[in-house]
Design an enzyme around this catalytic site. Structure first.
Site, mmCIF file in Angstrom:
data_model
loop_
_atom_site.group_PDB
_atom_site.id
_atom_site.type_symbol
_atom_site.label_atom_id
_atom_site.label_comp_id
_atom_site.label_asym_id
_atom_site.label_seq_id
_atom_site.Cartn_x
_atom_site.Cartn_y
_atom_site.Cartn_z
ATOM 1 N N SER A 74 0.812 -1.229 0.000
ATOM 2 C CA SER A 74 0.000 0.000 0.000
ATOM 3 C C SER A 74 0.835 1.264 0.000
ATOM 4 C CB SER A 74 -0.926 0.006 1.225
ATOM 5 O OG SER A 74 -0.174 0.162 2.425
ATOM 6 N N THR A 216 -1.921 2.685 2.989
ATOM 7 C CA THR A 216 -1.371 3.981 3.385
ATOM 8 C C THR A 216 -0.698 3.871 4.759
ATOM 9 O OG1 THR A 216 -3.159 5.096 2.211
ATOM 10 C CG2 THR A 216 -1.879 6.443 3.701
ATOM 11 N N THR A 234 1.433 7.062 0.514
ATOM 12 C CA THR A 234 0.591 5.975 0.010
ATOM 13 C C THR A 234 0.866 5.694 -1.457
ATOM 14 O OG1 THR A 234 -1.715 5.235 -0.196
ATOM 15 C CG2 THR A 234 -1.262 7.530 -0.731
ATOM 16 N N ARG A 244 -5.710 9.397 -10.627
ATOM 17 C CA ARG A 244 -6.544 9.545 -9.434
ATOM 18 C C ARG A 244 -5.673 9.895 -8.241
ATOM 19 N NH1 ARG A 244 -6.474 6.873 -4.129
ATOM 20 N NH2 ARG A 244 -8.580 7.016 -3.257
ATOM 21 N N THR A 267 -6.124 6.895 7.087
ATOM 22 C CA THR A 267 -5.887 5.853 6.088
ATOM 23 C C THR A 267 -7.245 5.277 5.700
ATOM 24 O OG1 THR A 267 -5.638 4.105 7.762
ATOM 25 C CG2 THR A 267 -3.640 5.248 7.064
ATOM 26 N N GLY A 268 -7.304 4.657 4.540
ATOM 27 C CA GLY A 268 -8.568 4.091 4.066
ATOM 28 C C GLY A 268 -9.005 4.775 2.787
#
Length: 371
Positions: A74, A216, A234, A244, A267-268
């Site tokens: 990640s 991340t 990340t 993106r 994060t997420g």
């Protein structure tokens, strides 16, 4: 301070910090927290703080360990690529003592983008550099370029490519037309293409193909002088459309630091965080008297409200917040109490270092997910 007010203030602190106060041993001189993949990062960062180093240099040096690790898919080297098989990296930094910040987004071929973001902060009048411009800036400073796509991440990308299907179940990345047993054939195909890959690795590749991780690392530091800094780095959402950019390089979303109040990061799924300016929201919540835990949970509640608290829709993603207050209190909080990966449910945790070895602590959570 009235005894009642003192008790209320202590109750608002995380158990660890409250325990230091009650034991009379004093609060730790330095505190570093991060997402759960940052145990080694927190330890290195705190070692730098203990040696008298700057808080921003500490967190950047810490997350460099994760950016260098090809096993963390990640972040940095080995991050999962975009839909074209290209690894794109994002990062941001904020330095509390000088109130400065820097960020980069959509970077190719540069492994340590947290340090690149720090260079943007230190060496330019800008805050955010993106894409080819960020890469050229890195090249000008002599930062070496490299291919960030490891064989492990390429395996996962190919598993994703072969998992795509049109309405009739066809896929031009496979060598058959009618595929009622497509998953089985796809796995057999990848075993031939990657003969050194274990069955466990093949299974992991198809799991991340079906459920793209968001990963991340966010890392926040506080020293005995009350100085604070943070960074978020990340490789972004796996299989994303090229170009993106999520929340990690967005100051006020993936990261925010005001050392008079505190620091926060996330994060997420970045799109959900951007919609509520999550890092800034958490810090402002602490400014208005919320504990770090409640400040994070309030931000999660704002995300839930964007979906009218529809658990079916909210169940399609994960997001965490991390907060470190200017008095050393800290917390982590997750949208869900557990996360599922490879069929295994696990409690959501975050990393903490107050000296010595790092440890994992439980995140607070907003919603309960059952097996």
């Amino acid at each position: 301070m009235l005894r009642r007010d003192m008790l209320l203030a202590t109750a608002a602190l995380p158990a660890t910090v409250a325990a230091f106060q009650q034991s009379g041993s004093g609060r730790p001189k330095n505190i570093v927290i991060s997402s759960a993949n940052g145990l080694a990062a927190c330890k290195r960062a705190n070692e730098i703080l203990q040696a008298g180093g700057d808080t921003l240099e500490a967190v950047v040096s810490g997350v460099t360990i994760v950016e260098d690790d090809p096993e963390d898919s990640s972040v940095g080297y080995g991050g999962l690529p975009n839909e074209e098989g290209v690894v794109e990296l994002d990062a941001s930094v904020m330095h509390g003592p000088t109130r400065r910040c820097g960020a980069v987004a959509g970077v190719h071929n540069i492994k340590n983008v947290a340090r690149l973001a720090k260079l943007v902060m230190e060496q330019t009048a800008h805050i955010l550099l993106v894409g080819d411009g960020a890469t050229r800036f890195a090249r000008a400073w002599g930062i070496p370029e490299m291919n960030l796509l490891t064989e492990k991440s390429r395996l996962a990308w190919m598993a994703w490519k072969q998992s795509l299907r049109d309405g009739a179940g066809h896929n031009n990345w496979t060598n058959w037309l009618e595929a009622p047993d497509a998953p089985k054939k796809a796995q057999a195909s990848l075993r031939r293409m990657f003969p050194e890959a274990s069955e466990e690795l093949i299974a992991w590749a198809f799991d991340v193909a079906r459920h793209p991780p968001t990963g991340t690392i966010n890392c926040l530091a506080w020293n005995e002088k009350g100085e604070m800094s943070g960074t978020t780095t990340t490789s972004g959402l796996a299989w994303k459309i090229p170009g993106r950019v999520g929340d990690s390089p967005i100051i006020g979303a993936g990261l925010f630091v005001d050392q008079e109040v505190g620091a926060a990061g996330s994060t997420g799924l970045g799109e959900e965080n951007i919609r509520i300016c999550g890092g800034h929201t958490v810090v402002e919540n602490m400014r208005h008297g919320m504990s770090p835990r409640d400040a994070c949970l309030d931000a999660l509640q704002r995300i839930a409200r964007n979906y009218n608290n529809d658990r079916g829709k909210l169940g399609r993603f994960d997001i965490n917040f991390y907060a470190l207050r200017a008095d050393g209190a800290y917390a982590g909080a997750s949208l869900w109490n557990v996360r599922q990966r490879m069929g295994v449910m696990a409690a959501v945790k975050f990393a903490v270092n107050t000296g010595g070895e790092s440890r994992l602590e439980d995140c607070a959570w907003l919603l309960e997910r059952k097996a």
